[in-house]
Structures are given as structure tokens and as C-alpha cells.
Design an enzyme around this catalytic site. Structure first.
Site, short mmCIF file in Angstrom:
data_model
loop_
_atom_site.label_atom_id
_atom_site.label_comp_id
_atom_site.label_asym_id
_atom_site.label_seq_id
_atom_site.Cartn_x
_atom_site.Cartn_y
_atom_site.Cartn_z
N THR A 15 0.84 -1.20 0.00
CA THR A 15 0.00 0.00 0.00
C THR A 15 0.88 1.25 0.00
OG1 THR A 15 -1.76 -1.16 1.17
CG2 THR A 15 -1.81 1.24 1.28
N GLN A 75 1.28 -9.67 -5.82
CA GLN A 75 0.87 -11.08 -5.97
C GLN A 75 1.79 -11.85 -6.91
OE1 GLN A 75 -1.47 -12.44 -4.17
NE2 GLN A 75 -2.60 -10.67 -3.38
N ALA A 79 6.36 -8.47 1.71
CA ALA A 79 6.81 -9.78 2.19
C ALA A 79 5.66 -10.71 2.58
CB ALA A 79 7.73 -9.58 3.39
N HIS A 80 4.54 -10.14 3.06
CA HIS A 80 3.56 -11.03 3.70
C HIS A 80 2.74 -11.86 2.72
CE1 HIS A 80 -0.44 -8.96 3.33
NE2 HIS A 80 0.31 -7.91 3.10
N THR A 87 13.34 4.79 10.81
CA THR A 87 14.30 3.75 11.17
C THR A 87 13.93 2.43 10.51
OG1 THR A 87 14.73 4.84 13.26
CG2 THR A 87 15.30 2.50 13.14
N CYS A 120 -14.98 -6.12 -1.33
CA CYS A 120 -13.79 -5.39 -1.77
C CYS A 120 -12.78 -5.38 -0.62
CB CYS A 120 -14.14 -3.99 -2.24
SG CYS A 120 -13.88 -2.73 -1.04
C1 LIG Z 1 -2.21 -6.48 -5.60
C2 LIG Z 1 -2.16 -5.94 -4.21
N1 LIG Z 1 -1.74 -4.69 -4.01
C3 LIG Z 1 -1.65 -4.16 -2.77
C4 LIG Z 1 -2.02 -4.89 -1.66
C5 LIG Z 1 -1.88 -4.27 -0.31
O1 LIG Z 1 -0.70 -4.80 0.24
P1 LIG Z 1 -0.17 -4.53 1.70
O2 LIG Z 1 -1.00 -5.39 2.58
O3 LIG Z 1 1.27 -5.02 1.63
O4 LIG Z 1 -0.25 -3.10 1.98
C6 LIG Z 1 -2.48 -6.20 -1.84
C7 LIG Z 1 -2.94 -6.99 -0.67
O5 LIG Z 1 -4.07 -7.41 -0.60
C8 LIG Z 1 -2.55 -6.74 -3.14
O6 LIG Z 1 -2.99 -7.98 -3.36
#
Ligand SMILES: Cc1ncc(COP(=O)(O)O)c(C=O)c1O
Length: 385
Positions: A77, A184, A205-206, A245, A331
Site C-alpha cells: 500500500t 501477488q 513480504a507477507h 528507522t 472489496c
Molecule cells: C495487488 C495488491 N496490491 C496491494 C495490496 C496491499 O498490500 P499490503 O498489505 O502489503 O499493503 C495487496 C494486498 O491485498 C494486493 O494484493
């Protein structure tokens, strides 16, 4: 052996941290806990070295030519916001037109809408019935005011893989920058920023068995340097682009997680594709009125998105309480609105609300997929009855 419940089939939302990633991070919580910017002592040096190694690994994982092209952020994000808002603000007055596809994640779409509120003009590109962006449509939308085109590498709901290389070529020819949200894609399919020709790439990373709270933005160095106005101001970390940091354990875990994914990329992709196909065969063989949303050919290995005619997907989720799944109809912010992605494919609101997203991942096996398919078929039959 008895199945272990609940079964997790929501790997697009997030993934468990791999124990090998936990091990790699372990020393950096309380032993080597230094601040990577503390230049005057060994604690700082150790932290700085760990960050440098991680940065190098991440850069090489996506084919970047220079580790300094990687800027650490808190997640995708932030990377998306930094890429688009940072770029737009740095270029204000020169170019004021943005292009994004209709099926982008809200982190891109809402950042673009925010910029539209600041006076930028915005073109939302439609996709075809498979969720693909037509490179010719990108070309037609470009103007001499266009600053950046943003098209995600892999969609989080329908798994569609976009023709990034082709779109990049068109942008290059017109001297327009290209950003891709690859949250993704990295660790799931081969990603090569040089071959693709992308200027900015967001990742985290997650989604790839690493920790939450860490991401990165790739910023191409050459042709000339891309200026971004920071979103966070402060100590001037990350070349002044992102102050704060550095979370050393998370950064170390991010790099280890990517490394583990890449070591097994082809084999895992083949395994997940086989599981996905088995799930689809089983559902479409047993049920009438099911449709696979998104491209069959250009798709993330572990993704399946299915509409079950006449069934509300929320009710299916309730019936399958032992399975962690997500509806294609909610969504990302959980507002209950039908999926903007499915609607962009041309699906009606009712069909969008009858869709489930399957995110198959590392922990899933054939036995689990068979069990889930059986439960789903029963539940659909019961709900339709
Ligand atoms: C394509 C895409 N962009 C952005 C995000 C948001 O990622 P983050 O949770 O790392 O902020 C996601 C997570 O659902 C995603 O699938």
C-alpha cells in the site's frame, strides 16, 4: 491421516511466515538489534550489513541492476502510494495525466483518485472478459501529458497475469513511466524488471511467506533518475525517499522469504497449478452453473475464482466454516460492495456476489483440495435446493 482443520485457502490475503524466515529474523530482535543508521558502533554496523545483504538479495530477485534501486516501505500500500503520489507531486506542472487499469488494487486506484482530487486527470482502462488489459488500449490512451501508467502484474482476485512487457515497450516509446503492483507476482512467477522494462515496482513480504509490515518499491535508476517526492519526511533514510528507522528483522525476513520462494519457484508453480486444475475439474464436473472467472491461460498458479450460479457466496462461506476462503464480492476494505474486479470483467452484481476466490498455497495438498471440493459441492447443492 486425519485432515487438520481449518484449512487455509486464502493465500492472496496473506501467508504464514515460513519457519526458516522466522529463524533468519531471530538474531535481529534482541541480539543484533542496532539501528542501521548508527554509524559509530558495531551494533549499527551489523544492522547496516544485514540490511545491505537483504537489499542486494531483493534487487537480484527481481532482476534490478543496483541494490540502491530498492527502497524499503511498510508494505505494498505504501509502495503504491509512494510511487504514484510521490511521482505526481514531483512532476506537478510538467505532466498531469495518469492511467490505471480498472482492476487495480484500491492502493493504486484510490491513490489515483486522490490525485484526481488534486487536479490530475485520470484514465481508467477497461479490461476484457478475462481481465486482460489490451496494450493497444494503453497506447490509445497515452497523451503528451501522460506521466505514468500503472498496471498490476498479477491480480489478487482473479489471478490474471498482464502483458507487462508489451505495455512497458509502448510506454517507453512514448517516454511515459510505468509502474506495476507486483504484490501477488513476486515469488510466484518470474519477475524481471529489466526484461519487463518497468520503472517502478511495488511488492511486500507477507504475500510470500514473509512478515507483515515490510515492503519495497523498486525505483529504476537510469534513464534519467526518477524523482519522487517523499510521503514521509524525517531523517532522510532510503536516499531521502522514505524516512524512518529501518525494521531490520523484517527486512532480513523479507529477503529470506523471497530467496526461499525463488529456490522453488518452478516446482511450486507446477504443484499449485495441478491443485488448482484438480479443484476446478472436481467443481465443474459435479456442478452445473459454475464459471471460472479470469483467464485460464494467463493466471497465477494458486488462484481460482469461481461463480456458483444462484448461490450467495457469503452463505457458502458460512456453510464452509472449516475453510478459510474469501468471496470475490467483498472489496479489500470489507465494505460489502460487489467486487470492482469482477464487475470490470462484465459480470453482473448478482454473479459477482456468487463468486469465491481460492488462494492455494504452500501448505495445501491434494487431500485438502479434494475435501474442500466435496464440501463445496454439497453446500452448493444444499443452498440451491
Ligand atoms: C495487488 C495488491 N496490491 C496491494 C495490496 C496491499 O498490500 P499490503 O498489505 O502489503 O499493503 C495487496 C494486498 O491485498 C494486493 O494484493
Amino acid at each position: 491421516m486425519a485432515l487438520k482443520l481449518p484449512i487455509y485457502l486464502d493465500h492472496h490475503a496473506t501467508t504464514p511466515v515460513d519457519p526458516r524466515v522466522v529463524d533468519a529474523m531471530a538474531p535481529y530482535w534482541s541480539d543484533d538489534f542496532g539501528n542501521a543508521s548508527s554509524a559509530g558502533h558495531v551494533f549499527g554496523w551489523r544492522a547496516e550489513e544485514a540490511v545491505a545483504i537483504a537489499r542486494e538479495r531483493l534487487a537480484s530477485a527481481i532482476g534490478a541492476s543496483d541494490p540502491s534501486e530498492i527502497v524499503f516501505t511498510s508494505g505494498t500500500t505504501e509502495s503504491d502510494n509512494l510511487a504514484l503520489i510521490g511521482l505526481a507531486r514531483a512532476q506537478r506542472g510538467r505532466r498531469d495525466h495518469l492511467i490505471a487499469s480498472a482492476i487495480e488494487h484500491p492502493a493504486v486506484l484510490d491513490a489515483c483518485r486522490f490525485l484526481a482530487g488534486e487536479g490530475f486527470s485520470l484514465t481508467i482502462l477497461p479490461v476484457d472478459g478475462d481481465g486482460l488489459v489490451d496494450p493497444a488500449a494503453v497506447e490509445a490512451a497515452l497523451t503528451d501529458r501522460t506521466l505514468v501508467v500503472s498496471v498490476m502484474a498479477a491480480n489478487s482476485e482473479i489471478g490474471t497475469l498482464q502483458p507487462i512487457e508489451e505495455i512497458c515497450r509502448i510506454c517507453r516509446e512514448r517516454d511515459v513511466l510505468f509502474h506495476t503492483d507486483a504484490a501477488q507476482a513476486v515469488g510466484k512467477i518470474p519477475v524481471d524488471v529489466q526484461r519487463w522494462g518497468v520503472d517502478l515496482l511495488s511488492m511486500c513480504a507477507h504475500k510470500l511467506y514473509g512478515p507483515k509490515g515490510i515492503g519495497a518499491l523498486y525505483i529504476r535508476k537510469r534513464r534519467p533518475r526518477i524523482a519522487l517526492q517523499p510521503l514521509l519526511h524525517g531523517g532522510g533514510h532510503e536516499g531521502g525517499v522514505r524516512s524512518g528507522t529501518l525494521p531490520v528483522p523484517l527486512i532480513v525476513g523479507f529477503a529470506r522469504a523471497v530467496e526461499l520462494c525463488l529456490a522453488d519457484l518452478d516446482a511450486e508453480a507446477a504443484r499449485l497449478t495441478a491443485l488448482r486444475e484438480a479443484l476446478w475439474e472436481r467443481l465443474s464436473g459435479a456442478l452445473e452453473g459454475v464459471a471460472c472467472n479470469g483467464s485460464r491461460a494467463r493466471r497465477l498458479p494458486g488462484n481460482l475464482n469461481v461463480s456458483f450460479a444462484g448461490v450467495n457466496a457469503e452463505q457458502l462461506l458460512v456453510a464452509l466454516s472449516d475453510v478459510a476462503l474469501s468471496t470475490g464480492s467483498a472489496c479489500a476494505s470489507g465494505s460489502g460492495e460487489p467486487s470492482h474486479v469482477l464487475q470490470a470483467l462484465g459480470l453482473s452484481e448478482a454473479v459477482a456476489r456468487s463468486s469465491l476466490r481460492f488462494g492455494i498455497g504452500r501448505s495445501n495438498d491434494a487431500e485438502e483440495i479434494e475435501w474442500v471440493a466435496g464440501r463445496l459441492v454439497e453446500a452448493v447443492v444444499a443452498l440451491r435446493g
